[in-house]
Design a protein around this motif. Structure first.
Motif, short mmCIF file in Angstrom:
data_model
loop_
_atom_site.label_atom_id
_atom_site.label_comp_id
_atom_site.label_asym_id
_atom_site.label_seq_id
_atom_site.Cartn_x
_atom_site.Cartn_y
_atom_site.Cartn_z
N ALA A 54 0.82 -1.20 0.00
CA ALA A 54 0.00 0.00 0.00
C ALA A 54 0.86 1.26 0.00
CB ALA A 54 -0.91 0.01 1.22
N ALA A 55 0.33 2.31 -0.62
CA ALA A 55 0.96 3.63 -0.59
C ALA A 55 0.39 4.40 0.59
CB ALA A 55 0.68 4.37 -1.90
N VAL A 56 1.27 4.80 1.50
CA VAL A 56 0.84 5.46 2.74
C VAL A 56 1.55 6.80 2.87
CG1 VAL A 56 0.63 5.25 5.24
CG2 VAL A 56 0.56 3.19 3.81
N LEU A 57 0.81 7.83 3.18
CA LEU A 57 1.36 9.16 3.47
C LEU A 57 1.31 9.37 4.98
CD1 LEU A 57 2.37 11.97 2.54
CD2 LEU A 57 -0.06 12.66 2.46
N ASP A 58 2.46 9.67 5.57
CA ASP A 58 2.55 9.93 7.01
C ASP A 58 2.81 11.43 7.20
OD1 ASP A 58 2.78 9.73 9.75
OD2 ASP A 58 4.82 8.93 9.71
N ILE A 59 1.79 12.15 7.65
CA ILE A 59 1.88 13.60 7.84
C ILE A 59 2.41 13.88 9.25
CG2 ILE A 59 0.55 15.74 7.95
CD1 ILE A 59 -1.46 14.38 6.02
N GLY A 60 3.46 14.68 9.34
CA GLY A 60 4.12 14.90 10.62
C GLY A 60 4.88 13.65 11.02
N SER A 61 5.73 13.18 10.11
CA SER A 61 6.36 11.85 10.25
C SER A 61 7.42 11.77 11.33
CB SER A 61 6.95 11.41 8.91
OG SER A 61 7.72 12.44 8.32
N GLY A 62 7.89 12.91 11.86
CA GLY A 62 8.83 12.89 12.96
C GLY A 62 10.09 12.11 12.63
N THR A 63 10.53 11.29 13.57
CA THR A 63 11.77 10.53 13.40
C THR A 63 11.56 9.23 12.63
OG1 THR A 63 11.49 9.26 15.44
CG2 THR A 63 12.58 11.42 15.63
N GLY A 64 10.34 8.98 12.17
CA GLY A 64 10.05 7.73 11.46
C GLY A 64 9.64 6.59 12.36
N GLN A 65 9.73 6.81 13.68
CA GLN A 65 9.37 5.79 14.66
C GLN A 65 8.14 6.25 15.44
OE1 GLN A 65 10.75 2.87 15.14
NE2 GLN A 65 12.76 3.01 14.16
N PRO A 66 7.13 5.41 15.59
CA PRO A 66 7.06 4.03 15.13
C PRO A 66 6.36 3.86 13.77
CG PRO A 66 5.23 4.45 16.59
CD PRO A 66 6.00 5.75 16.49
N THR A 67 5.74 4.92 13.25
CA THR A 67 4.79 4.75 12.15
C THR A 67 5.45 4.25 10.87
OG1 THR A 67 3.39 6.47 13.10
CG2 THR A 67 3.02 5.91 10.79
N ALA A 68 6.37 5.02 10.31
CA ALA A 68 7.00 4.61 9.05
C ALA A 68 7.76 3.30 9.22
CB ALA A 68 7.93 5.71 8.55
N ALA A 69 8.40 3.12 10.37
CA ALA A 69 9.19 1.90 10.59
C ALA A 69 8.30 0.66 10.53
CB ALA A 69 9.91 1.97 11.93
N ARG A 70 7.15 0.71 11.21
CA ARG A 70 6.28 -0.47 11.23
C ARG A 70 5.63 -0.70 9.86
NH1 ARG A 70 2.26 -1.42 15.95
NH2 ARG A 70 2.24 -3.40 14.81
N LEU A 71 5.24 0.36 9.19
CA LEU A 71 4.57 0.20 7.90
C LEU A 71 5.53 -0.32 6.82
CD1 LEU A 71 2.39 3.41 8.01
CD2 LEU A 71 1.52 1.06 8.06
N THR A 72 6.75 0.21 6.78
CA THR A 72 7.70 -0.28 5.78
C THR A 72 8.13 -1.71 6.09
OG1 THR A 72 9.55 0.75 6.97
CG2 THR A 72 8.56 2.01 5.18
N ALA A 73 8.24 -2.05 7.38
CA ALA A 73 8.61 -3.42 7.74
C ALA A 73 7.57 -4.42 7.24
CB ALA A 73 8.78 -3.55 9.24
N ALA A 74 6.33 -3.96 7.10
CA ALA A 74 5.25 -4.82 6.59
C ALA A 74 5.15 -4.78 5.07
CB ALA A 74 3.92 -4.39 7.21
N GLY A 75 6.06 -4.09 4.40
CA GLY A 75 6.09 -4.09 2.95
C GLY A 75 5.35 -2.95 2.28
N HIS A 76 4.90 -1.96 3.05
CA HIS A 76 4.17 -0.85 2.46
C HIS A 76 5.12 0.27 2.04
CE1 HIS A 76 0.60 -2.98 3.52
NE2 HIS A 76 0.90 -2.96 4.81
N ARG A 77 4.65 1.10 1.12
CA ARG A 77 5.45 2.18 0.55
C ARG A 77 5.07 3.48 1.23
NH1 ARG A 77 3.68 2.72 -4.60
NH2 ARG A 77 1.88 1.39 -4.21
N VAL A 78 5.95 3.99 2.05
CA VAL A 78 5.64 5.13 2.93
C VAL A 78 6.36 6.38 2.45
CG1 VAL A 78 5.74 6.02 5.28
CG2 VAL A 78 5.30 3.58 4.88
N THR A 79 5.62 7.47 2.37
CA THR A 79 6.17 8.80 2.18
C THR A 79 5.84 9.62 3.42
OG1 THR A 79 5.93 8.73 -0.22
CG2 THR A 79 6.13 10.90 0.80
N GLY A 80 6.85 10.16 4.07
CA GLY A 80 6.64 10.98 5.25
C GLY A 80 6.96 12.44 4.97
N ILE A 81 6.15 13.34 5.51
CA ILE A 81 6.44 14.77 5.40
C ILE A 81 6.46 15.39 6.79
CG2 ILE A 81 5.56 14.99 3.06
CD1 ILE A 81 3.02 16.27 4.25
#
Length: 228
Positions: A54-81
């Motif tokens: 899945a393509a996921v946008l993380d708004i206010g992505s901070g340090t990438g933990q825990p949101t982007a880290a968990r989503l990418t570990a599950a194989g999703h495509r994350v863009t954080g801003i």
């Protein structure tokens, strides 16, 4: 905070003030907030429902933990801003599988119907009420049909109020708790879950914080693969 910092708080634009705040906090923010039980529950909810890749946008992505880290570990495509250069640099180092950019959610180009999911954990508190309403409407338009939205904020009934948070003076805005579900519905989303909780950061002098988490979906069919 030094007197000059207090003066700067009043004269900087909102995005610059937010960037300065989170540049200064850096890893302190991750240490205090990356294990919020309600946020981890929201990520579990998303992970159980997202299509593969899945393509996921993380708004206010901070340090990438825990949101982007968990989503990418599950194989999703994350863009954080995030407006903070420091946060983006930390996220790029910690979660290299995701893409992170310095950007203001109020100013990024529209991407209608692109995202399978959008997460926004506490990024709107330094926006005006008008901008919060505008951003929630943009988020709804950015989701693909059937797309999912996981949102968190601190609800209270005040605009542009000054308070001390983690030892720093900040200006924040929100709505009463019941208003957020109405705003999401007005933007065209279906609210699936609403949860309030209380969290006290492990920081000297920190007060308990009321947190509101909402899960929502955009009406329409689900896609097997994400776009964007």
């Amino acid at each position: 905070m030094a007197p000059t910092d207090t003066v700067a708080l009043f004269f900087e634009d909102r995005a610059t003030a937010s960037a300065r705040l989170f540049d200064a906090l850096g890893m302190t923010y991750q240490d205090l907030y990356c294990r919020l039980p309600a946020q981890l529950d929201a990520l579990d909810w998303l992970l159980a429902r997202l299509p593969a890749g899945a393509a996921v946008l993380d708004i206010g992505s901070g340090t990438g933990q825990p949101t982007a880290a968990r989503l990418t570990a599950a194989g999703h495509r994350v863009t954080g801003i995030d407006v903070s250069r420091t946060m983006v640099d930390l996220a790029r180092a910690q979660v290299p599988a995701a893409r992170f950019e310095v950007a203001d959610v109020c100013a990024v180009p529209d991407t209608p119907g692109v995202w399978d999911a959008i997460t926004a954990f506490f990024p709107l508190l330094q926006l005006s009420r008008a901008d919060q309403v505008m951003v929630l409407g943009r988020i709804a338009s950015w989701l693909a049909p059937g797309g999912l939205f996981a949102f968190a904020t601190v609800p209270f009934d005040a605009e542009d109020t000054e308070l001390t948070w983690l030892g720093r003076r900040v200006r924040v805005t929100s709505f009463p708790s019941a208003a957020f579900a109405r705003l999401l519905r007005a933007a065209g989303l279906v609210v699936l879950h609403e949860q309030e909780s209380v969290f006290r950061p492990d920081f000297p002098g920190a007060d308990p914080e009321e947190h509101l988490f909402l899960y929502a979906a955009k009406p329409g069919g689900r896609r097997s693969r994400g776009g964007g």
